[in-house]
Design a protein around this motif. Structure first.
Motif, PDB file in Angstrom:
ATOM      1  N   VAL A 130       0.858  -1.184   0.000  1.00 22.02           N
ATOM      2  CA  VAL A 130       0.000   0.000   0.000  1.00 22.02           C
ATOM      3  C   VAL A 130       0.892   1.230   0.000  1.00 22.02           C
ATOM      4  CG1 VAL A 130      -1.968  -1.097   1.133  1.00 22.02           C
ATOM      5  CG2 VAL A 130      -0.176  -0.024   2.510  1.00 22.02           C
ATOM      6  N   CYS A 131       0.372   2.333  -0.574  1.00 18.94           N
ATOM      7  CA  CYS A 131       1.125   3.582  -0.644  1.00 18.94           C
ATOM      8  C   CYS A 131       0.182   4.726  -0.251  1.00 18.94           C
ATOM      9  CB  CYS A 131       1.678   3.790  -2.057  1.00 18.94           C
ATOM     10  SG  CYS A 131       2.730   5.247  -2.213  1.00 18.94           S
ATOM     11  N   HIS A 132       0.644   5.603   0.631  1.00 20.63           N
ATOM     12  CA  HIS A 132      -0.161   6.718   1.125  1.00 20.63           C
ATOM     13  C   HIS A 132       0.667   7.993   1.092  1.00 20.63           C
ATOM     14  CE1 HIS A 132      -3.208   3.880   2.490  1.00 20.63           C
ATOM     15  NE2 HIS A 132      -2.250   3.190   3.127  1.00 20.63           N
ATOM     16  N   ILE A 133      -0.065   9.111   0.929  1.00 19.12           N
ATOM     17  CA  ILE A 133       0.562  10.419   1.061  1.00 19.12           C
ATOM     18  C   ILE A 133       0.609  10.765   2.543  1.00 19.12           C
ATOM     19  CG2 ILE A 133       0.340  12.876   0.528  1.00 19.12           C
ATOM     20  CD1 ILE A 133      -1.029  12.129  -2.046  1.00 19.12           C
ATOM     21  N   VAL A 134       1.757  11.171   3.016  1.00 15.81           N
ATOM     22  CA  VAL A 134       1.923  11.494   4.433  1.00 15.81           C
ATOM     23  C   VAL A 134       2.163  12.988   4.662  1.00 15.81           C
ATOM     24  CG1 VAL A 134       2.727   9.195   5.044  1.00 15.81           C
ATOM     25  CG2 VAL A 134       4.379  10.923   4.295  1.00 15.81           C
ATOM     26  N   GLY A 135       2.286  13.776   3.590  1.00 18.27           N
ATOM     27  CA  GLY A 135       2.467  15.203   3.813  1.00 18.27           C
ATOM     28  C   GLY A 135       2.922  15.916   2.564  1.00 18.27           C
ATOM     29  N   PHE A 136       2.807  17.264   2.609  1.00 22.88           N
ATOM     30  CA  PHE A 136       3.286  18.125   1.538  1.00 22.88           C
ATOM     31  C   PHE A 136       4.516  18.855   2.061  1.00 22.88           C
ATOM     32  CE2 PHE A 136      -1.309  17.684   0.806  1.00 22.88           C
ATOM     33  CZ  PHE A 136      -1.296  17.145  -0.476  1.00 22.88           C
ATOM     34  N   GLY A 137       5.661  18.510   1.526  1.00 24.77           N
ATOM     35  CA  GLY A 137       6.891  19.117   1.967  1.00 24.77           C
ATOM     36  C   GLY A 137       7.188  20.425   1.263  1.00 24.77           C
ATOM     37  N   ASP A 138       8.367  20.984   1.554  1.00 25.74           N
ATOM     38  CA  ASP A 138       8.762  22.249   0.948  1.00 25.74           C
ATOM     39  C   ASP A 138       8.945  22.128  -0.556  1.00 25.74           C
ATOM     40  OD1 ASP A 138       8.729  23.357   3.442  1.00 25.74           O
ATOM     41  OD2 ASP A 138      10.889  23.045   3.795  1.00 25.74           O
ATOM     42  N   SER A 139       9.474  20.973  -0.982  1.00 23.32           N
ATOM     43  CA  SER A 139       9.752  20.826  -2.408  1.00 23.32           C
ATOM     44  C   SER A 139       9.221  19.533  -2.988  1.00 23.32           C
ATOM     45  CB  SER A 139      11.268  20.894  -2.652  1.00 23.32           C
ATOM     46  OG  SER A 139      11.932  19.891  -1.901  1.00 23.32           O
ATOM     47  N   SER A 140       8.467  18.735  -2.213  1.00 22.63           N
ATOM     48  CA  SER A 140       7.984  17.448  -2.727  1.00 22.63           C
ATOM     49  C   SER A 140       6.714  17.037  -2.009  1.00 22.63           C
ATOM     50  CB  SER A 140       9.050  16.369  -2.536  1.00 22.63           C
ATOM     51  OG  SER A 140       9.271  16.137  -1.162  1.00 22.63           O
ATOM     52  N   VAL A 141       6.010  16.146  -2.665  1.00 20.11           N
ATOM     53  CA  VAL A 141       4.889  15.453  -2.030  1.00 20.11           C
ATOM     54  C   VAL A 141       5.453  14.170  -1.411  1.00 20.11           C
ATOM     55  CG1 VAL A 141       2.627  14.405  -2.368  1.00 20.11           C
ATOM     56  CG2 VAL A 141       3.299  16.383  -3.737  1.00 20.11           C
ATOM     57  N   ASP A 142       5.259  13.986  -0.102  1.00 18.43           N
ATOM     58  CA  ASP A 142       5.881  12.877   0.639  1.00 18.43           C
ATOM     59  C   ASP A 142       4.927  11.689   0.691  1.00 18.43           C
ATOM     60  OD1 ASP A 142       8.077  14.509   1.138  1.00 18.43           O
ATOM     61  OD2 ASP A 142       7.203  15.310   2.990  1.00 18.43           O
ATOM     62  N   TYR A 143       5.499  10.485   0.469  1.00 21.22           N
ATOM     63  CA  TYR A 143       4.733   9.232   0.457  1.00 21.22           C
ATOM     64  C   TYR A 143       5.380   8.228   1.419  1.00 21.22           C
ATOM     65  CZ  TYR A 143       2.970  11.030  -4.033  1.00 21.22           C
ATOM     66  OH  TYR A 143       2.411  11.794  -5.016  1.00 21.22           O
ATOM     67  N   ILE A 144       4.567   7.239   1.810  1.00 18.94           N
ATOM     68  CA  ILE A 144       5.061   6.061   2.538  1.00 18.94           C
ATOM     69  C   ILE A 144       4.582   4.820   1.789  1.00 18.94           C
ATOM     70  CG2 ILE A 144       3.070   6.057   4.121  1.00 18.94           C
ATOM     71  CD1 ILE A 144       4.901   4.810   6.231  1.00 18.94           C
ATOM     72  N   LEU A 145       5.503   3.905   1.554  1.00 18.77           N
ATOM     73  CA  LEU A 145       5.205   2.642   0.871  1.00 18.77           C
ATOM     74  C   LEU A 145       5.401   1.501   1.864  1.00 18.77           C
ATOM     75  CD1 LEU A 145       4.553   1.005  -1.682  1.00 18.77           C
ATOM     76  CD2 LEU A 145       7.007   1.036  -2.222  1.00 18.77           C
ATOM     77  N   ARG A 146       4.354   0.717   2.087  1.00 19.32           N
ATOM     78  CA  ARG A 146       4.398  -0.381   3.048  1.00 19.32           C
ATOM     79  C   ARG A 146       4.194  -1.705   2.312  1.00 19.32           C
ATOM     80  NH1 ARG A 146       0.684   2.284   7.932  1.00 19.32           N
ATOM     81  NH2 ARG A 146       2.390   3.543   8.827  1.00 19.32           N
ATOM     82  N   PHE A 147       5.033  -2.681   2.666  1.00 16.96           N
ATOM     83  CA  PHE A 147       4.934  -4.003   2.044  1.00 16.96           C
ATOM     84  C   PHE A 147       5.328  -5.058   3.072  1.00 16.96           C
ATOM     85  CE2 PHE A 147       9.060  -2.158   1.236  1.00 16.96           C
ATOM     86  CZ  PHE A 147       9.952  -3.165   1.565  1.00 16.96           C
TER      87      PHE A 147
END
Length: 478
Positions: free
Chosen positions: A403-420
């Motif tokens: 599964v992959c989720h957005i965890v936040g909007f950073g200064d220069s990127s959209v941050d994700y977490i990938l769980r497996f």
């Protein structure tokens, strides 16, 4: 010339030396010391007399030819060994499908071929002489044959003892005993050894008791070790018993067998353990204060085995140590890391510290990795790409999909977490994370997804660098 010739001297016949009236005829040694010495001297004199008779009997013609026959048979046994030994060795090389225990027996027999041939030839000669001549013509040869057979039997039996020191101790002790037994000298040897000793309260400690205890206890401990080793192999191969219970059963069995062997051995030689109760209690108190950590580790090991919190094969993390349990000992647990290092962690640390057991209830482990993409990339497409990239890695489980989720909007990127999920933590965690990152890199590069990094713009105000004199040259002019 007058005086007594022979016979005891009276008070008036003391020779040329004058003795005061208050002198006594008592010996200077105490009776407790003179009695063992006198007994040893008496037994020694008896052995010397028997040895003299034995040597004189050896000079008889019937005994000389028996000794010569034994020497000839020893030479024949040597010739048989050098003739048949290589052939037997070559035949053993063709027995590839045989079990190991059978091959070990053959190796031991091959090492003692000369002794085996010698014993067989001796008994063959004794049986023939007893049929064709008088029994006295084969008496000495029969004693030699009995001694050789007894010594060879002791060698084969002591081969079961794995410890070299314990094997030699039992072997030499058994050789000495059977030799004295066959020659009929056990009573004299027992009297000499028993006379050398001291009294400890109501317990008599003599050289005889010490030697008997060493041999008997050594033989029983060797037997206990053989039984526990054989039984533990069967227990370890039983898949119906959990690994922690296997270790616990083996440890309890070892303690029980060794304790029983020591108790039976001490009682067999006639030592009363009740007389040593006070001394053993004092020693136990001293050991209790000096071995607190050792006892704590022993108790902690038993607790670990009982509650099954850690068992051989589990993957654990303790502080900076990450690895799998190789063995659980009485004092420590052996943890092997991915780089081949083996840490010996005391059992007390596994009880008192926080331990992460990656495979306590099952082998499933979930891993998380973090990444970011540029704002102009569609997050819906990025999530689908990340999940597909994780599924393409071999060790990632498909029935527990990533599964992959957005965890936040950073200064220069959209941050994700990938769980497996994975099922083999013993295969390593860093390598599987690295493989998933590589799969993400390939997927993003193929689909034009960019991974941003922070960028900064420096704007010079007024055309001059602040803080420098006007006549200072500009560094850009160089």
């Amino acid at each position: 010339m007058s005086g007594h010739v022979g016979g005891p001297r009276g008070p008036d016949n003391l020779g040329d030396r004058a003795v005061p009236a208050n002198d006594t005829a008592e010996p200077t040694l105490k009776p407790s010391v003179t009695e063992p010495v006198e007994e040893i001297l008496d037994v020694g004199q008896g052995l010397l007399d028997r040895g003299e008779i034995f040597l004189l009997s050896m000079m008889r013609e019937s005994n000389l030819y028996q000794i010569g026959l034994a020497i000839v048979l020893f030479g024949v046994a040597y010739l048989l060994r050098i003739t048949l030994g290589p052939r037997i060795r070559a035949w053993m090389g063709t027995r590839e499908g045989w079990p190991k225990w059978r091959m070990r027996i053959l190796v031991v027999i091959h090492q003692r071929l000369q002794a085996i041939f010698f014993v067989a030839l001796l008994w063959g000669a004794v049986l023939i002489l007893r049929e064709v001549t008088w029994p006295s013509r084969s008496y000495l040869l029969g004693i030699i044959a009995t001694l050789a057979f007894a010594w060879l039997t002791v060698v084969f039996l002591t081969r079961l003892i794995k410890s070299p020191f314990l094997r030699k101790l039992v072997r030499y002790g058994a050789w000495t005993y059977v030799t004295l037994r066959i020659l009929g000298l056990t009573a004299e040897a027992s009297r000499i050894l028993d006379s050398i000793g001291f009294d400890l309260g109501e317990v008599r400690i003599s050289m005889l008791i010490i030697l008997q205890a060493l041999v008997v206890v050594g033989a029983l401990v060797a037997l206990a070790r053989f039984v526990t080793t054989t039984t533990s192999r069967r227990i370890q191969s039983n898949e119906d018993i959990s690994p922690s219970m296997r270790v616990l059963i083996v440890k309890v069995m070892q303690i029980g067998f060794y304790g029983l062997a020591f108790y039976i051995g001490v009682k067999a030689v006639g030592i009363d353990l009740t007389g040593l109760a006070v001394l053993s209690g004092a020693i136990g108190v001293g050991l209790g204060f000096g071995l607190q950590k050792v006892v704590s580790n022993l108790v902690s090991g038993v607790i670990i085995l009982l509650d099954k919190s850690i068992k051989p094969g589990d993957v654990i993390s303790l502080g900076e140590t990450f690895g799998w349990i190789n063995t659980l000992g009485a004092r420590y647990a052996s943890v092997v890391t991915r780089d081949g290092k083996e840490y010996l962690i005391p059992n007390e640390d596994l009880i008192t510290n926080q331990v992460v057991n990656w495979s306590h209830s099952d082998d499933f482990v979930r891993l998380d990795i973090f990444f970011g993409t540029a704002y102009h990339d569609d997050p819906h497409d990025v999530r689908k790409m990340a999940i597909a990239a994780a599924k393409s890695v071999d060790r990632v489980l498909s029935f527990r999909p990533p599964v992959c989720h957005i965890v936040g909007f950073g200064d220069s990127s959209v941050d994700y977490i990938l769980r497996f999920w994975i099922k083999d933590p013993t295969g390593g965690l860093t390598n599987i994370r690295g493989n998933v990152y590589l799969a993400l890199w390939d997927a993003f590069r193929e689909n034009g997804v960019s991974i941003p990094f922070p960028q900064r713009e420096v704007k010079m105000m007024g055309g001059e660098m602040p803080g420098l004199p006007k006549d200072t040259p500009d560094p850009q002019d160089d």
